[in-house]
Write a protein that holds these residues in place. Structure first.
Motif, PDB file in Angstrom:
ATOM      1  N   ARG A 226       0.834  -1.210   0.000  1.00  0.00           N
ATOM      2  CA  ARG A 226       0.000   0.000   0.000  1.00  0.00           C
ATOM      3  C   ARG A 226       0.872   1.264   0.000  1.00  0.00           C
ATOM      4  NH1 ARG A 226      -3.654  -0.123   4.923  1.00  0.00           N
ATOM      5  NH2 ARG A 226      -4.502  -1.977   3.908  1.00  0.00           N
ATOM      6  N   LYS A 227       0.465   2.247  -0.787  1.00  0.00           N
ATOM      7  CA  LYS A 227       1.212   3.505  -0.863  1.00  0.00           C
ATOM      8  C   LYS A 227       0.964   4.336   0.392  1.00  0.00           C
ATOM      9  CE  LYS A 227       1.292   3.909  -5.875  1.00  0.00           C
ATOM     10  NZ  LYS A 227       0.832   4.681  -7.048  1.00  0.00           N
ATOM     11  N   LYS A 228       2.035   4.817   0.996  1.00  0.00           N
ATOM     12  CA  LYS A 228       1.919   5.638   2.203  1.00  0.00           C
ATOM     13  C   LYS A 228       1.652   7.093   1.801  1.00  0.00           C
ATOM     14  CE  LYS A 228       4.856   2.783   5.088  1.00  0.00           C
ATOM     15  NZ  LYS A 228       6.109   2.683   5.839  1.00  0.00           N
ATOM     16  N   LYS A 229       0.618   7.673   2.407  1.00  0.00           N
ATOM     17  CA  LYS A 229       0.251   9.050   2.078  1.00  0.00           C
ATOM     18  C   LYS A 229       1.157  10.039   2.814  1.00  0.00           C
ATOM     19  CE  LYS A 229      -4.605   8.039   1.257  1.00  0.00           C
ATOM     20  NZ  LYS A 229      -5.986   8.283   1.720  1.00  0.00           N
ATOM     21  N   LEU A 230       1.500  11.130   2.118  1.00  0.00           N
ATOM     22  CA  LEU A 230       2.303  12.188   2.732  1.00  0.00           C
ATOM     23  C   LEU A 230       1.422  13.089   3.585  1.00  0.00           C
ATOM     24  CD1 LEU A 230       4.528  13.104  -0.293  1.00  0.00           C
ATOM     25  CD2 LEU A 230       5.394  12.280   1.877  1.00  0.00           C
ATOM     26  N   LYS A 231       1.959  13.509   4.749  1.00  0.00           N
ATOM     27  CA  LYS A 231       1.233  14.404   5.651  1.00  0.00           C
ATOM     28  C   LYS A 231       2.093  15.627   5.963  1.00  0.00           C
ATOM     29  CE  LYS A 231      -0.021  10.430   8.047  1.00  0.00           C
ATOM     30  NZ  LYS A 231      -0.053   9.759   9.332  1.00  0.00           N
ATOM     31  N   LYS A 232       1.406  16.718   6.281  1.00  0.00           N
ATOM     32  CA  LYS A 232       2.104  17.958   6.600  1.00  0.00           C
ATOM     33  C   LYS A 232       2.197  18.098   8.118  1.00  0.00           C
ATOM     34  CE  LYS A 232       2.301  22.571   4.641  1.00  0.00           C
ATOM     35  NZ  LYS A 232       1.572  23.606   3.916  1.00  0.00           N
TER      36      LYS A 232
ATOM     37  N   TRP B   3       6.541  17.844   4.960  1.00  0.00           N
ATOM     38  CA  TRP B   3       5.817  16.648   4.522  1.00  0.00           C
ATOM     39  C   TRP B   3       6.546  15.393   5.010  1.00  0.00           C
ATOM     40  CZ3 TRP B   3       1.122  17.111   2.407  1.00  0.00           C
ATOM     41  CH2 TRP B   3       0.774  18.356   1.879  1.00  0.00           C
ATOM     42  N   HIS B   4       5.772  14.413   5.591  1.00  0.00           N
ATOM     43  CA  HIS B   4       6.389  13.218   6.181  1.00  0.00           C
ATOM     44  C   HIS B   4       5.443  12.019   6.045  1.00  0.00           C
ATOM     45  CE1 HIS B   4       3.848  13.215   9.851  1.00  0.00           C
ATOM     46  NE2 HIS B   4       3.779  14.513   9.586  1.00  0.00           N
ATOM     47  N   HIS B   5       6.028  10.791   6.272  1.00  0.00           N
ATOM     48  CA  HIS B   5       5.289   9.527   6.229  1.00  0.00           C
ATOM     49  C   HIS B   5       4.978   8.995   7.623  1.00  0.00           C
ATOM     50  CE1 HIS B   5       5.503   8.785   1.953  1.00  0.00           C
ATOM     51  NE2 HIS B   5       6.802   9.021   1.940  1.00  0.00           N
ATOM     52  N   ARG B   6       5.408   9.670   8.650  1.00  0.00           N
ATOM     53  CA  ARG B   6       5.320   9.130  10.008  1.00  0.00           C
ATOM     54  C   ARG B   6       3.872   9.078  10.498  1.00  0.00           C
ATOM     55  NH1 ARG B   6       8.775  11.396  15.151  1.00  0.00           N
ATOM     56  NH2 ARG B   6       8.245   9.699  16.545  1.00  0.00           N
ATOM     57  N   VAL B   7       3.608   8.119  11.456  1.00  0.00           N
ATOM     58  CA  VAL B   7       2.265   8.007  12.039  1.00  0.00           C
ATOM     59  C   VAL B   7       2.062   9.181  12.982  1.00  0.00           C
ATOM     60  CG1 VAL B   7       0.743   6.580  13.444  1.00  0.00           C
ATOM     61  CG2 VAL B   7       2.335   5.489  11.857  1.00  0.00           C
ATOM     62  N   GLY B   8       0.935   9.834  12.858  1.00  0.00           N
ATOM     63  CA  GLY B   8       0.629  10.999  13.693  1.00  0.00           C
ATOM     64  C   GLY B   8       0.638  12.292  12.894  1.00  0.00           C
ATOM     65  N   PHE B   9       0.488  13.420  13.620  1.00  0.00           N
ATOM     66  CA  PHE B   9       0.395  14.728  12.975  1.00  0.00           C
ATOM     67  C   PHE B   9       1.733  15.432  12.820  1.00  0.00           C
ATOM     68  CE2 PHE B   9      -3.653  14.061  15.236  1.00  0.00           C
ATOM     69  CZ  PHE B   9      -4.480  13.973  14.126  1.00  0.00           C
ATOM     70  N   CYS B  10       2.771  14.949  13.548  1.00  0.00           N
ATOM     71  CA  CYS B  10       4.059  15.644  13.551  1.00  0.00           C
ATOM     72  C   CYS B  10       5.159  14.763  12.962  1.00  0.00           C
ATOM     73  CB  CYS B  10       4.444  16.046  14.967  1.00  0.00           C
ATOM     74  SG  CYS B  10       3.236  17.173  15.686  1.00  0.00           S
ATOM     75  N   CYS B  11       6.222  15.438  12.484  1.00  0.00           N
ATOM     76  CA  CYS B  11       7.327  14.736  11.841  1.00  0.00           C
ATOM     77  C   CYS B  11       8.337  14.181  12.831  1.00  0.00           C
ATOM     78  CB  CYS B  11       8.017  15.662  10.843  1.00  0.00           C
ATOM     79  SG  CYS B  11       8.727  17.118  11.633  1.00  0.00           S
ATOM     80  N   SER B  12       8.368  14.709  14.076  1.00  0.00           N
ATOM     81  CA  SER B  12       9.326  14.254  15.080  1.00  0.00           C
ATOM     82  C   SER B  12       8.761  14.476  16.483  1.00  0.00           C
ATOM     83  CB  SER B  12      10.650  15.009  14.928  1.00  0.00           C
ATOM     84  OG  SER B  12      10.447  16.397  15.130  1.00  0.00           O
ATOM     85  N   GLU B  13       9.477  13.962  17.501  1.00  0.00           N
ATOM     86  CA  GLU B  13       9.057  14.116  18.894  1.00  0.00           C
ATOM     87  C   GLU B  13       9.214  15.563  19.367  1.00  0.00           C
ATOM     88  OE1 GLU B  13      11.164  11.346  21.287  1.00  0.00           O
ATOM     89  OE2 GLU B  13      10.216   9.586  20.362  1.00  0.00           O
ATOM     90  N   TYR B  14      10.195  16.234  18.848  1.00  0.00           N
ATOM     91  CA  TYR B  14      10.420  17.648  19.210  1.00  0.00           C
ATOM     92  C   TYR B  14       9.187  18.496  18.850  1.00  0.00           C
ATOM     93  CZ  TYR B  14      12.472  22.340  19.059  1.00  0.00           C
ATOM     94  OH  TYR B  14      12.729  23.665  19.240  1.00  0.00           O
TER      95      TYR B  14
END
Length: 254
Positions: free
Chosen positions: A177-183, A190-201
């Protein structure tokens, strides 16, 4: 148990010629029956004396009394080896499944190929299931597993043979399955990570900001309802109102 000497072996031969059995001789010398027979065999007591040649190892051996009219091999091992080397079985037979003529290399072979073997297994499974559900009116469906490709025979239309295959297929689909990009909400990356943010910071920054906004809203609502003391504590309440609750009248413990 002591070993038998040459004199003892000569006595054993004389006793055997006189007509005594090997068990009686073994009791006299205090030896097992097998040892007596072994010594007799080594001294060619059981042989008729005729010299023959072995077909397998080409060694000369004396003809035994119990060896039959035509003795071709010196021992059972040589006979088995010779037969295994020169065995050529070619039998014309008809296949039990597809009814085709074929030449069998073995006596017990009744099916021509592996495909026919699988067909026969399927037929046997169908017969077994029919016997089980003789009085019931149930349809049997033939399907193939979408993951491993094995054939399934069941009363339901199944797409997988078991739960393991279905789980493996789900994981395969997820990987394809293609992973959707999120802002990112904080830094707008733009990132593939689970959640609304790109990192813990970024997550920590947003959480602190939301907590700040929530506390501001709470104090705004409290100010609209009336005046209140922002630095009130339980100790100050007890000094001001006493050690009893003004609503229920019970004692206050701190």
């Amino acid at each position: 148990m002591a070993r038998l000497s040459k004199e003892d072996i000569e006595l054993i031969l004389q006793m055997k010629i006189s007509g005594k059995s090997s068990t009686e001789i073994a009791k006299v010398f205090g030896v097992a029956k097998g040892t007596v027979n072994r010594h007799l065999r080594n001294n060619n007591f059981f042989n008729s004396g005729k010299l023959l040649q072995c077909k397998n190892c080409n060694k000369t051996f004396t003809h035994k009394v119990n060896g039959g009219t035509v003795q071709k091999f010196c021992c059972h091992k040589c006979r088995c080896n010779y037969n295994n080397k020169n065995r050529k079985i070619k039998v014309k037979r008809t296949c039990e499944v597809c009814n085709k003529d074929f030449i069998a290399n073995k006596y017990y072979k009744r099916i021509c190929s592996d495909e026919c073997v699988e067909r026969k297994k399927e037929q046997l499974e169908i017969v077994k299931n029919k016997k089980r559900f003789k009085n019931r009116k149930i349809k049997l469906y033939k399907t193939e597993c979408k993951y491993c490709g094995n054939r399934i025979i069941s009363k339901y239309r199944r797409s997988y043979c078991n739960n393991l295959c279905s789980d493996k297929m789900d994981s395969k689909r997820r990987s394809l399955r293609k992973k959707k990009l999120k802002k990112c909400r904080n830094c707008s990356v733009w990132h593939h990570r689970v959640g609304f943010c790109c990192s813990e910071y970024c997550m920590k920054k947003i959480s602190t900001a939301t907590n700040r906004d929530y506390s501001k809203k709470r104090y705004q609502i409290a100010r609209e309802n009336g005046k209140f003391d922002r630095g009130i504590t339980i100790e100050r309440l007890m000094k001001r109102d006493g050690e009893r609750c003004y609503l229920c009248g019970d004692a206050v413990f701190f």
